[in-house]
Design an enzyme around this catalytic site. Structure first.
Site, PDB file in Angstrom:
ATOM      1  N   ARG A  53     -18.152 -27.721  -1.598  1.00 62.90           N
ATOM      2  CA  ARG A  53     -18.815 -27.336  -0.339  1.00 62.90           C
ATOM      3  C   ARG A  53     -19.158 -28.553   0.512  1.00 62.90           C
ATOM      4  O   ARG A  53     -20.188 -28.558   1.187  1.00 62.90           O
ATOM      5  CB  ARG A  53     -20.096 -26.523  -0.618  1.00 62.90           C
TER       6      ARG A  53
ATOM      7  N   ARG B 166     -23.121 -26.210   5.597  1.00 56.89           N
ATOM      8  CA  ARG B 166     -24.271 -26.070   6.499  1.00 56.89           C
ATOM      9  C   ARG B 166     -25.289 -27.194   6.427  1.00 56.89           C
ATOM     10  O   ARG B 166     -26.211 -27.235   7.221  1.00 56.89           O
ATOM     11  CB  ARG B 166     -24.951 -24.718   6.226  1.00 56.89           C
TER      12      ARG B 166
ATOM     13  N   ARG C   6     -19.703 -24.005  13.471  1.00 54.81           N
ATOM     14  CA  ARG C   6     -20.009 -22.685  12.884  1.00 54.81           C
ATOM     15  C   ARG C   6     -20.641 -21.750  13.920  1.00 54.81           C
ATOM     16  O   ARG C   6     -20.275 -20.582  14.022  1.00 54.81           O
ATOM     17  CB  ARG C   6     -20.957 -22.890  11.692  1.00 54.81           C
TER      18      ARG C   6
ATOM     19  N   ASP D  78     -12.153 -19.721   2.235  1.00 55.48           N
ATOM     20  CA  ASP D  78     -13.018 -19.101   1.226  1.00 55.48           C
ATOM     21  C   ASP D  78     -12.156 -18.433   0.172  1.00 55.48           C
ATOM     22  O   ASP D  78     -11.001 -18.079   0.445  1.00 55.48           O
ATOM     23  CB  ASP D  78     -13.974 -18.079   1.856  1.00 55.48           C
TER      24      ASP D  78
ATOM     25  N   TYR E 146     -16.419  -9.692  -7.182  1.00 56.66           N
ATOM     26  CA  TYR E 146     -16.924  -9.299  -5.858  1.00 56.66           C
ATOM     27  C   TYR E 146     -16.398  -7.920  -5.470  1.00 56.66           C
ATOM     28  O   TYR E 146     -17.116  -7.096  -4.901  1.00 56.66           O
ATOM     29  CB  TYR E 146     -16.538 -10.336  -4.796  1.00 56.66           C
TER      30      TYR E 146
HETATM   31  O1  CP3 Z   1     -16.075 -27.508   1.542  1.00 51.25           O
HETATM   32  C1  CP3 Z   1     -15.583 -26.693   0.727  1.00 51.25           C
HETATM   33  O2  CP3 Z   1     -15.911 -26.639  -0.469  1.00 51.25           O
HETATM   34  C2  CP3 Z   1     -14.483 -25.769   1.220  1.00 51.25           C
HETATM   35  C3  CP3 Z   1     -14.881 -24.458   1.622  1.00 51.25           C
HETATM   36  C4  CP3 Z   1     -15.323 -23.404   0.619  1.00 51.25           C
HETATM   37  C5  CP3 Z   1     -16.197 -22.363   0.990  1.00 51.25           C
HETATM   38  N1  CP3 Z   1     -16.284 -21.476  -0.042  1.00 51.25           N
HETATM   39  C6  CP3 Z   1     -16.846 -22.260   2.306  1.00 51.25           C
HETATM   40  C7  CP3 Z   1     -17.969 -21.337   2.495  1.00 51.25           C
HETATM   41  C8  CP3 Z   1     -14.940 -23.170  -0.705  1.00 51.25           C
HETATM   42  C9  CP3 Z   1     -14.069 -23.999  -1.614  1.00 51.25           C
HETATM   43  C10 CP3 Z   1     -15.552 -21.931  -1.114  1.00 51.25           C
HETATM   44  C11 CP3 Z   1     -15.329 -21.291  -2.438  1.00 51.25           C
HETATM   45  C12 CP3 Z   1     -16.137 -20.131  -2.825  1.00 51.25           C
HETATM   46  N2  CP3 Z   1     -16.550 -19.092  -2.036  1.00 51.25           N
HETATM   47  C13 CP3 Z   1     -16.542 -19.852  -4.158  1.00 51.25           C
HETATM   48  C14 CP3 Z   1     -16.194 -20.674  -5.381  1.00 51.25           C
HETATM   49  C15 CP3 Z   1     -16.977 -21.934  -5.494  1.00 51.25           C
HETATM   50  C16 CP3 Z   1     -18.448 -21.734  -5.789  1.00 51.25           C
HETATM   51  O3  CP3 Z   1     -19.227 -22.004  -4.866  1.00 51.25           O
HETATM   52  O4  CP3 Z   1     -18.790 -21.306  -6.889  1.00 51.25           O
HETATM   53  C17 CP3 Z   1     -17.262 -18.649  -4.132  1.00 51.25           C
HETATM   54  C18 CP3 Z   1     -17.909 -17.965  -5.327  1.00 51.25           C
HETATM   55  C19 CP3 Z   1     -17.252 -18.166  -2.788  1.00 51.25           C
HETATM   56  C20 CP3 Z   1     -17.816 -16.886  -2.276  1.00 51.25           C
HETATM   57  C21 CP3 Z   1     -18.788 -17.069  -1.181  1.00 51.25           C
HETATM   58  N3  CP3 Z   1     -18.479 -17.534   0.104  1.00 51.25           N
HETATM   59  C22 CP3 Z   1     -20.164 -16.778  -1.205  1.00 51.25           C
HETATM   60  C23 CP3 Z   1     -20.919 -16.225  -2.396  1.00 51.25           C
HETATM   61  C24 CP3 Z   1     -20.676 -17.084   0.081  1.00 51.25           C
HETATM   62  C25 CP3 Z   1     -22.065 -16.841   0.590  1.00 51.25           C
HETATM   63  C26 CP3 Z   1     -23.055 -17.714  -0.052  1.00 51.25           C
HETATM   64  C27 CP3 Z   1     -23.292 -18.943   0.764  1.00 51.25           C
HETATM   65  O5  CP3 Z   1     -23.158 -20.049   0.244  1.00 51.25           O
HETATM   66  O6  CP3 Z   1     -23.659 -18.727   1.933  1.00 51.25           O
HETATM   67  C28 CP3 Z   1     -19.614 -17.596   0.852  1.00 51.25           C
HETATM   68  C29 CP3 Z   1     -19.688 -18.078   2.254  1.00 51.25           C
HETATM   69  C30 CP3 Z   1     -19.249 -19.490   2.503  1.00 51.25           C
HETATM   70  N4  CP3 Z   1     -18.099 -20.049   2.036  1.00 51.25           N
HETATM   71  C31 CP3 Z   1     -19.910 -20.455   3.320  1.00 51.25           C
HETATM   72  C32 CP3 Z   1     -19.118 -21.623   3.310  1.00 51.25           C
HETATM   73  C33 CP3 Z   1     -19.362 -22.907   4.040  1.00 51.25           C
HETATM   74  C34 CP3 Z   1     -21.186 -20.228   4.100  1.00 51.25           C
HETATM   75  C35 CP3 Z   1     -20.897 -19.337   5.267  1.00 51.25           C
HETATM   76  C36 CP3 Z   1     -21.399 -19.837   6.599  1.00 51.25           C
HETATM   77  O7  CP3 Z   1     -21.255 -21.015   6.967  1.00 51.25           O
HETATM   78  O8  CP3 Z   1     -21.900 -18.967   7.327  1.00 51.25           O
END
Ligand code: CP3
Length: 341
Positions: free
Chosen positions: A25, A29, A38, A75, A152
Site C-alpha cells: 500500500r 491515503r 483520489r 485492487d 469477499y
Molecule cells: O500501493 C499498493 O499496494 C497498490 C495498490 C493496492 C490496493 N489494494 C489499493 C487500495 C493493492 C496491492 C491492494 C491489494 C488488496 N486489496 C488486498 C491484499 C493486500 C492486503 O492489504 O492484505 C486486499 C485484501 C484488498 C481489498 C481491499 N481494497 C479492501 C479490504 C479495501 C478497503 C479497506 C481500505 O484499506 O480502505 C480496499 C480499498 C483500497 N485498495 C484502497 C487502496 C489505496 C483504499 C481506497 C481509497 O483510496 O478510497
C-alpha cells in the site's frame, strides 16, 4: 549506487549488496499527493479504471521515498465486476458486495471473464505506469489468491473470521470448489495479461490464508494458489511473490507453493521461519504500526531485521500494508535505514 536491479536480483535468490525495499500500500491515503488524485474521482472504482491516474499514484511513492520497486495501482477485487459480482467501496466500511455467492443459483449467474476486454483498463494502467517509471525501478503486478478474493464474494465484504467461507469449504459444498476453480483459472489469465502488458514480477496476495490450520490450508487453499503459481512459471519468466497475513503456522506448506519469494508478517520472528524453512527467499517483516514509533526505535527494529537477513537473499517490507494515519516520517526512516542514507 544504482539500485534499479536489486529487487529482481533478490527475487532470483541473490544475496544483494544492499536489500531492496518497497512497502505494501505504498501508494495510499497517508500521502497528501495521493489524496489529491483520489479526491478528483467520485469512487475508488472510477479511480482504478483510469490508467493515467494509476500511473500518477504508482509513481508518487517512488519519487518521494526512492523505493526499489513499484506496485501497480489497482485492487485485488477488480475481477468481481466482470464476473457479475456487484462491488462498491463504501467509505469507512471497505468493499461491499450486494449479491454474494452462497447458493448454486448464485454460482450459475457468475460469468466468465475475458481479461483483455473486461480488464483492459489494467493493461492500460501497466503501460502508462511503465512509461512514467521510465526504467527507474521494476514494476510488480498482482492478483488476490482465490481464497482471499473468494472470501469477499462469499461473505459479501470483509469478514473477521471467514466463517461463511469456511462453512462452505468444510461442509464440502460443491460451490466452494466451483468458485475456487473459476477464480484460479481467471487469475492465471489475468496475471498473464499483466505480464504481457509489461510487469516485471507478480504478487499473489492471499491475505486471509492465515485463518486456516495447516491441514485445512493444504486441502482447501493450497491447490488453487499452487495451480496459479505453477501455470505462471510454466509459461512466463517473471518472479512470483506470495503474501499471506498471520500465517506463521503455514510456512512448511507454503514453501511447497513454488513461489520465488514468500512474504512474512510481523507476528513471527524471521529467525524462526528461516530455521524452519531455510531454503526460501523472504520478504518482510516490520510491524506497520512500528511506523508510529520514534525514529530511533524504527531504526533499531529495522536494523535488527537487516542483521538477521544480512547473508541471505531478502526483500525488505512491512508485515502488512501502510494505513492512512501512519506518519510519512516513519516510512522515510524505514527506507533510509535500509538504503544507508
Ligand atoms: O500501493 C499498493 O499496494 C497498490 C495498490 C493496492 C490496493 N489494494 C489499493 C487500495 C493493492 C496491492 C491492494 C491489494 C488488496 N486489496 C488486498 C491484499 C493486500 C492486503 O492489504 O492484505 C486486499 C485484501 C484488498 C481489498 C481491499 N481494497 C479492501 C479490504 C479495501 C478497503 C479497506 C481500505 O484499506 O480502505 C480496499 C480499498 C483500497 N485498495 C484502497 C487502496 C489505496 C483504499 C481506497 C481509497 O483510496 O478510497
Amino acid at each position: 549506487m544504482d539500485r534499479s536491479d536489486l529487487f529482481l536480483r533478490a527475487c532470483a535468490g541473490e544475496v544483494t549488496e544492499s536489500k531492496p525495499v518497497w512497502v505494501m500500500r505504498q501508494a495510499g491515503r497517508y500521502l497528501p499527493e495521493y489524496m489529491k488524485v483520489r479526491n478528483s474521482f467520485p469512487s475508488f472504482t472510477d479511480f482504478y479504471k483510469n490508467p493515467e491516474a494509476c500511473a500518477e499514484v504508482t509513481w508518487q511513492p517512488i519519487e518521494r521515498f526512492g523505493f526499489d520497486a513499484a506496485i501497480m495501482f489497482s485492487d485485488i477485487l477488480t475481477l468481481l465486476e466482470p464476473m457479475g459480482v456487484d462491488l462498491e467501496f463504501v467509505k469507512g466500511k471497505g468493499p461491499v458486495i450486494s449479491n454474494p455467492v452462497r447458493t448454486l443459483d448464485d454460482m450459475e449467474r457468475i460469468t466468465s471473464v475475458d481479461v483483455e476486454k473486461d480488464l483492459d483498463f489494467v493493461g492500460g494502467a501497466v503501460k502508462a505506469i511503465k512509461k512514467r517509471l521510465d526504467g527507474r525501478v521494476p514494476l510488480m503486478g498482482f492478483a488476490g489468491g482465490p481464497l482471499t478474493v473468494g472470501s469477499y464474494i462469499i461473505e459479501g465484504g470483509s469478514s473477521k473470521d471467514l466463517s461463511l467461507t469456511k462453512k462452505m469449504a468444510f461442509s464440502r459444498d460443491p460451490i466452494y470448489k466451483l468458485l475456487m476453480d473459476q477464480l484460479a483459472a481467471t487469475t492465471v489469465e489475468y496475471l498473464k495479461f499483466q505480464i504481457a502488458s509489461g510487469v516485471d514480477a507478480v504478487v499473489v496476495m492471499d491475505s486471509w490464508a492465515g485463518h486456516f490450520s495447516r491441514e485445512e490450508y493444504r486441502e482447501f487453499v493450497f491447490p488453487y494458489t499452487q495451480k496459479i503459481i505453477a501455470e505462471i512459471q510454466l509459461s512466463e519468466s517473471v518472479p512470483v511473490i506470495h503474501y499471506a497475513n498471520g500465517a506463521s503456522n503455514l510456512y512448511p506448506v507454503m514453501q511447497d507453493l513454488g513461489a520465488d519469494v514468500l512474504g512474512v508478517d510481523w507476528r513471527v520472528s524471521l529467525n524462526e521461519i528461516i530455521a524452519e524453512c531455510p531454503d526460501m527467499t523472504y520478504q518482510g517483516n516490520l510491524d506497520p504500526c512500528m511506523l508510529y514509533a520514534p525514529n530511533a526505535e524504527i531504526e533499531r527494529r529495522t536494523r535488527e531485521i537487516l542483521e538477521i537477513v544480512k547473508d541471505r537473499p531478502h526483500i525488505m517490507n512491512l508485515g502488512h500494508g501502510v494505513t492512512p494515519t501512519m506518519p510519512i516520517s516513519g516510512v522515510e526512516t524505514f527506507v533510509k535505514t535500509i538504503q544507508g542514507r
